[in-house]
Design a protein around this motif. Sequence first.
Motif, PDB file in Angstrom:
ATOM      1  N   ILE A  81      56.391  52.672  33.572  1.00  0.00           N
ATOM      2  CA  ILE A  81      55.648  52.052  34.673  1.00  0.00           C
ATOM      3  C   ILE A  81      55.799  50.535  34.658  1.00  0.00           C
ATOM      4  CG2 ILE A  81      53.957  53.893  34.980  1.00  0.00           C
ATOM      5  CD1 ILE A  81      52.037  52.183  33.320  1.00  0.00           C
ATOM      6  N   ARG A  84      55.791  48.952  38.048  1.00  0.00           N
ATOM      7  CA  ARG A  84      54.618  49.079  38.904  1.00  0.00           C
ATOM      8  C   ARG A  84      53.640  47.952  38.616  1.00  0.00           C
ATOM      9  NH1 ARG A  84      52.036  54.813  39.124  1.00  0.00           N
ATOM     10  NH2 ARG A  84      53.654  56.028  38.120  1.00  0.00           N
ATOM     11  N   TYR A  88      48.338  49.433  36.327  1.00  0.00           N
ATOM     12  CA  TYR A  88      48.647  50.779  35.860  1.00  0.00           C
ATOM     13  C   TYR A  88      48.711  50.850  34.340  1.00  0.00           C
ATOM     14  CZ  TYR A  88      49.397  52.534  40.524  1.00  0.00           C
ATOM     15  OH  TYR A  88      49.192  52.936  41.808  1.00  0.00           O
ATOM     16  N   LEU A  91      45.252  51.499  33.296  1.00  0.00           N
ATOM     17  CA  LEU A  91      44.811  52.869  33.556  1.00  0.00           C
ATOM     18  C   LEU A  91      45.427  53.834  32.548  1.00  0.00           C
ATOM     19  CD1 LEU A  91      45.057  52.930  37.451  1.00  0.00           C
ATOM     20  CD2 LEU A  91      43.020  52.700  36.047  1.00  0.00           C
ATOM     21  N   VAL A  92      46.740  53.714  32.334  1.00  0.00           N
ATOM     22  CA  VAL A  92      47.412  54.652  31.438  1.00  0.00           C
ATOM     23  C   VAL A  92      46.877  54.518  30.022  1.00  0.00           C
ATOM     24  CG1 VAL A  92      49.599  55.003  30.241  1.00  0.00           C
ATOM     25  CG2 VAL A  92      49.536  55.011  32.712  1.00  0.00           C
ATOM     26  N   GLY A  95      43.549  56.121  29.610  1.00  0.00           N
ATOM     27  CA  GLY A  95      43.689  57.567  29.424  1.00  0.00           C
ATOM     28  C   GLY A  95      44.148  57.901  28.013  1.00  0.00           C
ATOM     29  N   LEU A  96      45.082  57.091  27.500  1.00  0.00           N
ATOM     30  CA  LEU A  96      45.580  57.330  26.141  1.00  0.00           C
ATOM     31  C   LEU A  96      44.466  57.191  25.120  1.00  0.00           C
ATOM     32  CD1 LEU A  96      48.985  55.442  26.174  1.00  0.00           C
ATOM     33  CD2 LEU A  96      48.659  57.887  25.838  1.00  0.00           C
ATOM     34  N   MET A  99      42.521  60.258  25.120  1.00  0.00           N
ATOM     35  CA  MET A  99      43.260  61.332  24.455  1.00  0.00           C
ATOM     36  C   MET A  99      43.170  61.219  22.942  1.00  0.00           C
ATOM     37  SD  MET A  99      46.841  61.548  26.500  1.00  0.00           S
ATOM     38  CE  MET A  99      47.685  62.511  25.251  1.00  0.00           C
TER      39      MET A  99
ATOM     40  N   ILE B 268      40.613  58.797  40.635  1.00  0.00           N
ATOM     41  CA  ILE B 268      42.074  58.770  40.703  1.00  0.00           C
ATOM     42  C   ILE B 268      42.644  60.180  40.612  1.00  0.00           C
ATOM     43  CG2 ILE B 268      44.147  58.020  39.474  1.00  0.00           C
ATOM     44  CD1 ILE B 268      42.658  55.417  38.893  1.00  0.00           C
ATOM     45  N   PHE B 307      44.622  62.671  32.952  1.00  0.00           N
ATOM     46  CA  PHE B 307      44.554  61.376  33.619  1.00  0.00           C
ATOM     47  C   PHE B 307      45.867  60.606  33.464  1.00  0.00           C
ATOM     48  CE2 PHE B 307      43.063  56.848  33.538  1.00  0.00           C
ATOM     49  CZ  PHE B 307      42.904  56.749  34.901  1.00  0.00           C
ATOM     50  N   VAL B 308      46.407  60.591  32.241  1.00  0.00           N
ATOM     51  CA  VAL B 308      47.663  59.881  32.006  1.00  0.00           C
ATOM     52  C   VAL B 308      48.772  60.484  32.869  1.00  0.00           C
ATOM     53  CG1 VAL B 308      49.470  59.443  30.301  1.00  0.00           C
ATOM     54  CG2 VAL B 308      47.080  59.114  29.690  1.00  0.00           C
ATOM     55  N   VAL B 311      48.338  59.467  36.513  1.00  0.00           N
ATOM     56  CA  VAL B 311      48.738  58.091  36.812  1.00  0.00           C
ATOM     57  C   VAL B 311      50.262  57.967  36.793  1.00  0.00           C
ATOM     58  CG1 VAL B 311      48.643  55.722  35.996  1.00  0.00           C
ATOM     59  CG2 VAL B 311      46.592  57.112  35.952  1.00  0.00           C
ATOM     60  N   LEU B 312      50.907  58.664  35.860  1.00  0.00           N
ATOM     61  CA  LEU B 312      52.361  58.533  35.742  1.00  0.00           C
ATOM     62  C   LEU B 312      53.091  59.272  36.854  1.00  0.00           C
ATOM     63  CD1 LEU B 312      53.011  58.952  31.903  1.00  0.00           C
ATOM     64  CD2 LEU B 312      53.137  56.870  33.240  1.00  0.00           C
ATOM     65  N   PHE B 313      52.661  60.492  37.146  1.00  0.00           N
ATOM     66  CA  PHE B 313      53.506  61.339  37.986  1.00  0.00           C
ATOM     67  C   PHE B 313      52.917  61.685  39.347  1.00  0.00           C
ATOM     68  CE2 PHE B 313      54.640  62.482  33.566  1.00  0.00           C
ATOM     69  CZ  PHE B 313      55.896  61.904  33.573  1.00  0.00           C
ATOM     70  N   PRO B 315      50.325  59.754  41.503  1.00  0.00           N
ATOM     71  CA  PRO B 315      49.312  58.742  41.775  1.00  0.00           C
ATOM     72  C   PRO B 315      48.427  59.099  42.958  1.00  0.00           C
ATOM     73  CG  PRO B 315      51.497  57.762  41.603  1.00  0.00           C
ATOM     74  CD  PRO B 315      51.691  59.238  41.648  1.00  0.00           C
TER      75      PRO B 315
END
Lengths: 283, 334
Positions: A81, A84, A88, A91-92, A95-96, A99, B268, B307-308, B311-313, B315
């Motif tokens: 990304i 982008r 982002y 955001l990613v 999420g990580l 996880m 999202i 969520f990951v 966001v990646l694939f 959106p």
Amino acid sequence: MFVNSLNGIIYGSFLALTSLGLSLVFGLGRVVNFAHGVLYALGGYFFIIFLPSLGWGAMVFAPLVVVPLAIAMEWLTIAPIRNRDEIYTLLVTFGLSFMITGAIEYLWGTETTLIKPPVIFQGTVDILGNQFPVYRLFASALSLVVTGLVFVFIQYTPVGLKIRAITDDSEMAEALGINTRWLLTSIFGGAAGFAAFAGALGAPIFSVEPEMGMGIIIDSFLAVILGGLGHLPGTAVGAFIVALAKSIGGGYIAEWAIAVLFLVVAAIMVLRPRGVFGRGRIA
Amino acid sequence: MAASPEVENLTPEASRARSREVATRVLLAGSALLVLAVPFLGASPFFITLLTEALIFGIWAMSLDLLVGYTGLVSFGHAASFGFATYAAGIFAMNISADFFLSTIVAILAAAAVAFLTGLVVTRLSGIAFAILTLCICQVLFQISVVWRSFTGGLDGLIGVPLPTLFGREVEPGEELYLLTAATLIVCYLLLRRVVESPFGKTLLAIRANEDRAAAIGIDVRRHKLVILVISWMTGGVAGTLFVFLKAGANPMSLYWIESGNILAITILGGIGTLFGPIIGAIGFIFIRDQVTTMYRAWQFSFGLAFVLAVLFMPSGIAGIAERIWRRLWPARS
């Protein structure tokens, strides 16, 4: 008051180590790494896992396990990304961090583990009439030394020069033939290693629990913004400001202190977006 | 999508687009009816309570969609709108009146006031800076709610908020509170639909696309951001009011930054820029979390992973996928 300040300084030296990585990765790749905190937590967990078999060598070994994990993470989720919007990355990595916190709870449970410091550091010293655990002083000194080494590395080595060049102007640096992509991945790994080391080193002081990364990431963000995103000396100073504000006062006054701290940081973001020293950058 | 103009001789494409428009409206009206009919279909009280919570989260997620989806402002402190309103409505209901309309108005006004004040500052920024600044402001409110014990009850929060009254009659927990929530959701959806389809809403899309260009063609970017922030917080305030009545109390954890992250992920995953998607996301989140946490310990991991991946694939979220299928059912070109 004195003990609180000393504890603040000790926490600050750990915070400096974690915020430094956060600041470095942002300066280099404009990546806001929310997952930096859970890498710190992973350091603590791998440390207590390796401790029985490896003894105190686990402190070195834990970061060595976290680094490849972080590099894989960067490869799989952040590299794709890069073109982008920067948001982002936030955001990613958020999420990580969810996880990884979830994985920690799943694999190792939700209990809090407190490790005894190694035997040679188990005593206390007398400082101005206060008994103070030796290990705290030792760990704090060690993380300060590591922080210092990071500065020396950035300031006086050829690789450090490239890093500073990219932080200043990544397009220009790329035009001069610096491989930004490769450096970002390795710095991401390196920063993760330092965070993990801080987690391991702090295990006998702050204990190890699944949410530990979520707590330190917010403090690290505050430190980084205070000092100016991407500006390393400012980041280190910011870390001590945050840590002292949190520890001085005690009890409910400290809670107010934190509210004020957030307010101060919010004001800095708007009025001095380049940090207290005017050397970082935010937008 | 704006209502099609009243032209008699429609091209085949326009006519098909119109039939899709009609079909979309039928679908929306149908789901609204279904939502209102749930209590009469023999659902268990537990299911009703869970669905009430899901719909409240749906209102809240919609309010965040206004910022993230329609204006391009990723707020990492949206728990503030919700949590602040739970305290405002809760304290009002406990001390003055538990009338639903009055409590909602108080919470909305309180949320609007805070949104306006913070908005004066946060609208200067966008992108990452906006995200972090909103997080900081939300943490300030969280700390205050923890520290100011005499007013907020500290870490215990507010306990013993009475049931709401509607036209002087007490609303029973369970089915009645559910119907109140469902009706509120539908009203909010319709109102917000008007907002995003208005010229004002279209201007927000221009700001989302490129703030500098929007400013260059004469749009007052800061004023637009401020207005949508206030509207968003007011909607979040409605959700907070319902929540405080559902839980009969308020808790500082509603203001914690992780809650901001949750609602952002819900919005999202559901699909930003659709208003409808976030509701789906919220229902999915509340139900899966409830079903799953008891027997499946890796819930948090899976939620983060979903969520990951989103966001990646994808959106555009669940709603994006659904819309693609919907468009295939009602193709613009045959």
